[in-house]
Write a protein that holds these residues in place. Sequence first.
Motif, short mmCIF file in Angstrom:
data_model
loop_
_atom_site.label_atom_id
_atom_site.label_comp_id
_atom_site.label_asym_id
_atom_site.label_seq_id
_atom_site.Cartn_x
_atom_site.Cartn_y
_atom_site.Cartn_z
N LEU A 90 0.80 -1.22 0.00
CA LEU A 90 0.00 0.00 0.00
C LEU A 90 0.83 1.28 0.00
CD1 LEU A 90 -2.97 -0.87 2.38
CD2 LEU A 90 -2.82 -1.08 -0.10
N GLY A 91 2.11 1.17 -0.31
CA GLY A 91 2.93 2.37 -0.46
C GLY A 91 2.41 3.22 -1.61
N ILE A 92 2.56 4.53 -1.48
CA ILE A 92 2.09 5.46 -2.51
C ILE A 92 2.75 5.17 -3.86
CG2 ILE A 92 2.20 7.87 -3.27
CD1 ILE A 92 0.02 7.38 -1.26
N MET A 93 4.03 4.84 -3.86
CA MET A 93 4.76 4.65 -5.11
C MET A 93 4.33 3.40 -5.87
SD MET A 93 6.54 7.31 -5.48
CE MET A 93 7.33 6.78 -6.99
N GLY A 95 1.50 2.91 -6.97
CA GLY A 95 0.56 3.34 -7.99
C GLY A 95 1.20 3.96 -9.21
N VAL A 96 2.52 4.09 -9.21
CA VAL A 96 3.21 4.78 -10.29
C VAL A 96 3.02 4.08 -11.63
CG1 VAL A 96 5.43 3.61 -9.94
CG2 VAL A 96 5.39 5.89 -10.95
N SER A 307 -2.12 15.55 -1.85
CA SER A 307 -2.01 15.68 -3.28
C SER A 307 -1.37 14.39 -3.80
CB SER A 307 -1.13 16.89 -3.64
OG SER A 307 -0.94 16.95 -5.04
N LEU A 308 -2.20 13.49 -4.29
CA LEU A 308 -1.70 12.18 -4.71
C LEU A 308 -1.23 12.25 -6.16
CD1 LEU A 308 -4.35 9.93 -2.94
CD2 LEU A 308 -2.09 10.62 -2.14
N PRO A 309 -0.07 11.69 -6.44
CA PRO A 309 0.60 11.98 -7.71
C PRO A 309 0.14 11.17 -8.92
CG PRO A 309 2.00 10.60 -6.34
CD PRO A 309 0.80 10.92 -5.52
#
Length: 581
Positions: A90-93, A95-96, A307-309
């Motif tokens: 579930l780390g933000i990265m 989703g890259v 602010s999700l990238p």
Amino acid sequence: MHFTTCPLDCFDGCSIAVSKELKLKGNKAHPITQGYLCHHLNHFHTFERIEEPRYLGQSIKMEEALTILQEKLNTYEPSRTLFFKGSGNLGIMQGVTKQFFASHRAVLASGSLCDEAGDAGVCEGRGANLCLSPLHVKDAEVVILWGRNPTVTNSHMLPSLKGKTLIVIDPVKIDLSHHADLHIQIKPRGDLYLALLLCRLVAMEEMEDCTFLNERTLNYKDFLDFISGIPMRKLLDKAHVNLDEIGELLHLIKGKKVSILVGIGVQKYSFGHSVLRAIDALGAMLGLFGKVGCGVGYLSNSGFGYSLPFKVDAKKEPLPIANFGKYDLVFIQGGNPLNQMPCTSKVEEGLDKAKCIVYFGLHENETSARAHLIIPAKTFLAKDDVKLSYGHPFVGRMPKIVESPIGISEYALTQMLLAAFGHDSLESEATIIEKVIASNSVEKDGFLISKTYEDLPYEKTFYTKSGQFEFMDEFDDDFEDEEGFYLIAAKQNKSLNSQFVTDEYLYVPLCLGLEQEERVRLTNRYGTCEYAVMPTAILRDDCLLLYSGAKNANRLTPHAMSQEGNCATYQEMKVRLEKVT
């Protein structure tokens, strides 16, 4: 000693101290983790992982695997390419990768196998889904565990339950029910009706918080008229509870600071959003929002305020009922649809038609076994990331701690694909991460915390257009009851969905008179499968239980999606049972 954060799909979002030998220990200084970790992290290095890429069953080098991936992406039309992402990390990265597939004009699977029906309901009433952390719940006087089992899914909540009046609402006698002041062993699909019954009786007993209702809510009188039109006998029968139990619950919560902790099991139905709206309505009638030690907590929107990238514009395929057979190339990241998606026969049928299945992840599973191309990912210790928890407001940095020759990170894979197909490259990984953190974080007592939680959740406002809590005014329950048993899906300590150590038994009530290891066949309109049984006293007589990750469990679950939230509806069915002779 280095510090990082657990990436797993869990409320706790643990802070981890990592030794030079890469041994993992809980960070004693962290307000949530308090020095201890779960079974998965304590044994993290013992679980086998994919170490080499494979193509058509043969080990290959990473460079060759990436070349094959590019060739396949060039071979098939983008509109015939599906990107499917699970929640193994579930780390933000993580989703890259969407950035490339959206730029490539592929189709993205969208929705949830987990919690989004309930999330949709929460947002309809409150405007945003904020969490109740253990630090908030510790100030409660009464805690209601409604379809939630912190012993298994949220162990760092347990210290906050000590000394509290504890009420458990669950069709299963979970461990905590043995220590509870009251356990209501509700009928599956009965949660909405129990919540509405409680709302009705709170009004009849004049327990509602009139000041809160007048100042901070909309539509209360309409809601009261709506639920008053539902026969009391229907509410009691649908929940399968009695007035004595309800009277005891109301006695225990009257005039107290109450926290209601809700799990995902209550919303695994077509009307799952309405279940959370009804439970929230009870919380609003009692005036629980925006007060110390009070509230209704579900799996929160961890990214709220940030602010999700990697928000992208792309064509979408509903994830719970994704038709893999429509696509030539299926790219699966951090997921195991052959085990976890509903209606396994449909998933198999679709994947059999796909010309190329790419699996990108850490561990072997049913899906990797069927993939044509397998690309190993890096573990959370070998890449940079940041974790926003859905169970508390702390932000967890996840710095690269070890260099590893095994696997490739999501960021590196995406940069490579963007360059190969002539798309703009990304900003540096560090820049992306720092922008996320800066967008809604503040340092407090040496830890990063979401600015949203500098105030109590909903203390100043709800996030609806009106700024007030908005009551429900209808629900649609179109389930046609039939003979058979309710089949409950639940989590267990040693597994996380289909990861780690799974339990393959079918748990059955004692009333069936079955012996351990006897074999039975379960059948319904969606499929058939066989299990060895484990008799147990924890179940209602009309319920069977399979723990998440059990083989073939989803051969019996419906190819369907919730009314709101694009969520799977695993428990929207019954099964018939017969002995195998």
